[in-house]
Design a protein around this motif. Structure first.
Motif, mmCIF file in Angstrom:
data_model
loop_
_atom_site.group_PDB
_atom_site.id
_atom_site.type_symbol
_atom_site.label_atom_id
_atom_site.label_comp_id
_atom_site.label_asym_id
_atom_site.label_seq_id
_atom_site.Cartn_x
_atom_site.Cartn_y
_atom_site.Cartn_z
ATOM 1 N N GLN A 117 137.525 80.447 -24.448
ATOM 2 C CA GLN A 117 137.417 81.870 -24.105
ATOM 3 C C GLN A 117 135.958 82.293 -23.992
ATOM 4 O OE1 GLN A 117 139.662 83.859 -27.142
ATOM 5 N NE2 GLN A 117 141.617 83.607 -26.077
ATOM 6 N N LEU A 118 135.128 81.782 -24.885
ATOM 7 C CA LEU A 118 133.710 82.120 -24.853
ATOM 8 C C LEU A 118 133.060 81.603 -23.563
ATOM 9 C CD1 LEU A 118 131.329 83.383 -26.333
ATOM 10 C CD2 LEU A 118 130.978 81.196 -27.475
ATOM 11 N N GLN A 119 133.414 80.396 -23.164
ATOM 12 C CA GLN A 119 132.878 79.841 -21.923
ATOM 13 C C GLN A 119 133.307 80.694 -20.723
ATOM 14 O OE1 GLN A 119 134.355 75.817 -21.990
ATOM 15 N NE2 GLN A 119 132.615 75.040 -23.174
ATOM 16 N N ILE A 120 134.563 81.104 -20.716
ATOM 17 C CA ILE A 120 135.062 81.953 -19.619
ATOM 18 C C ILE A 120 134.303 83.276 -19.599
ATOM 19 C CG2 ILE A 120 137.064 83.285 -18.830
ATOM 20 C CD1 ILE A 120 138.818 80.923 -19.847
ATOM 21 N N LEU A 121 134.120 83.881 -20.789
ATOM 22 C CA LEU A 121 133.410 85.158 -20.864
ATOM 23 C C LEU A 121 131.952 85.016 -20.422
ATOM 24 C CD1 LEU A 121 134.794 86.641 -24.195
ATOM 25 C CD2 LEU A 121 135.221 87.473 -21.888
ATOM 26 N N LEU A 122 131.308 83.936 -20.793
ATOM 27 C CA LEU A 122 129.918 83.725 -20.366
ATOM 28 C C LEU A 122 129.824 83.541 -18.856
ATOM 29 C CD1 LEU A 122 128.574 81.404 -23.221
ATOM 30 C CD2 LEU A 122 127.929 83.777 -22.761
ATOM 31 N N ALA A 123 130.763 82.821 -18.280
ATOM 32 C CA ALA A 123 130.768 82.634 -16.828
ATOM 33 C C ALA A 123 130.993 83.976 -16.137
ATOM 34 C CB ALA A 123 131.857 81.637 -16.432
ATOM 35 N N GLU A 124 131.903 84.783 -16.684
ATOM 36 C CA GLU A 124 132.179 86.101 -16.086
ATOM 37 C C GLU A 124 130.958 87.009 -16.230
ATOM 38 O OE1 GLU A 124 135.463 89.664 -16.607
ATOM 39 O OE2 GLU A 124 136.024 87.619 -17.146
ATOM 40 N N LYS A 125 130.270 86.937 -17.370
ATOM 41 C CA LYS A 125 129.068 87.740 -17.579
ATOM 42 C C LYS A 125 127.999 87.365 -16.562
ATOM 43 C CE LYS A 125 125.449 88.708 -20.942
ATOM 44 N NZ LYS A 125 124.870 88.333 -22.225
#
Length: 127
Positions: free
Chosen positions: A82-90
């Motif tokens: 989830q953190l990786q997904i959020l960082l990519a989205e950011k």
């Protein structure tokens, strides 16, 4: 001679009595040791039962720890994903924000340029 025989008989009787008392004392000691041995065997049996109980509890606790650790590993992996997904989205949003800021700056420059330049229709109206 009779006195000697009687004396020897008395000595033998005394020895026999002494031996009898020793046998009785030995039997009493053997009985005490047997009772103590029985008690010790009961203690050993109790300790073996306690050992088996503790061994089972230990195995159960180890299994619970392993289950807990594996579930924590799964949770950790999910959080990492989830953190990786959020960082990519950011990162995507930051890129889009820069693009929009650039467009906004271009439009503001165009707007300020259009205010600075008089329109052709305005010149004719002022005459």
């Amino acid at each position: 001679v009779l006195e000697r025989v009687q004396k020897k008989a008395m000595e033998k009787e005394s020895q026999l009595e002494s031996t009898k008392q020793q046998v009785i004392a030995s039997k009493l000691e053997a009985k005490k040791l047997q009772n103590r041995n029985t008690k010790l065997e009961k203690h050993i049996h109790k300790f073996k039962d306690d050992y088996e109980t503790l061994k089972k509890q230990n195995e159960s606790l180890k299994e619970q720890v392993e289950i807990s650790m594996s579930s924590q590993d799964v949770v950790s992996m999910q959080l990492e994903k989830q953190l990786q997904i959020l960082l990519a989205e950011k990162q995507k949003l930051q890129s889009e924000n820069q693009k929009l800021q650039s467009e906004n700056n271009g439009l503001q420059e165009l707007l300020s340029y259009s205010y600075a330049m008089p329109c052709e229709g305005e010149d004719e109206l002022s005459l």
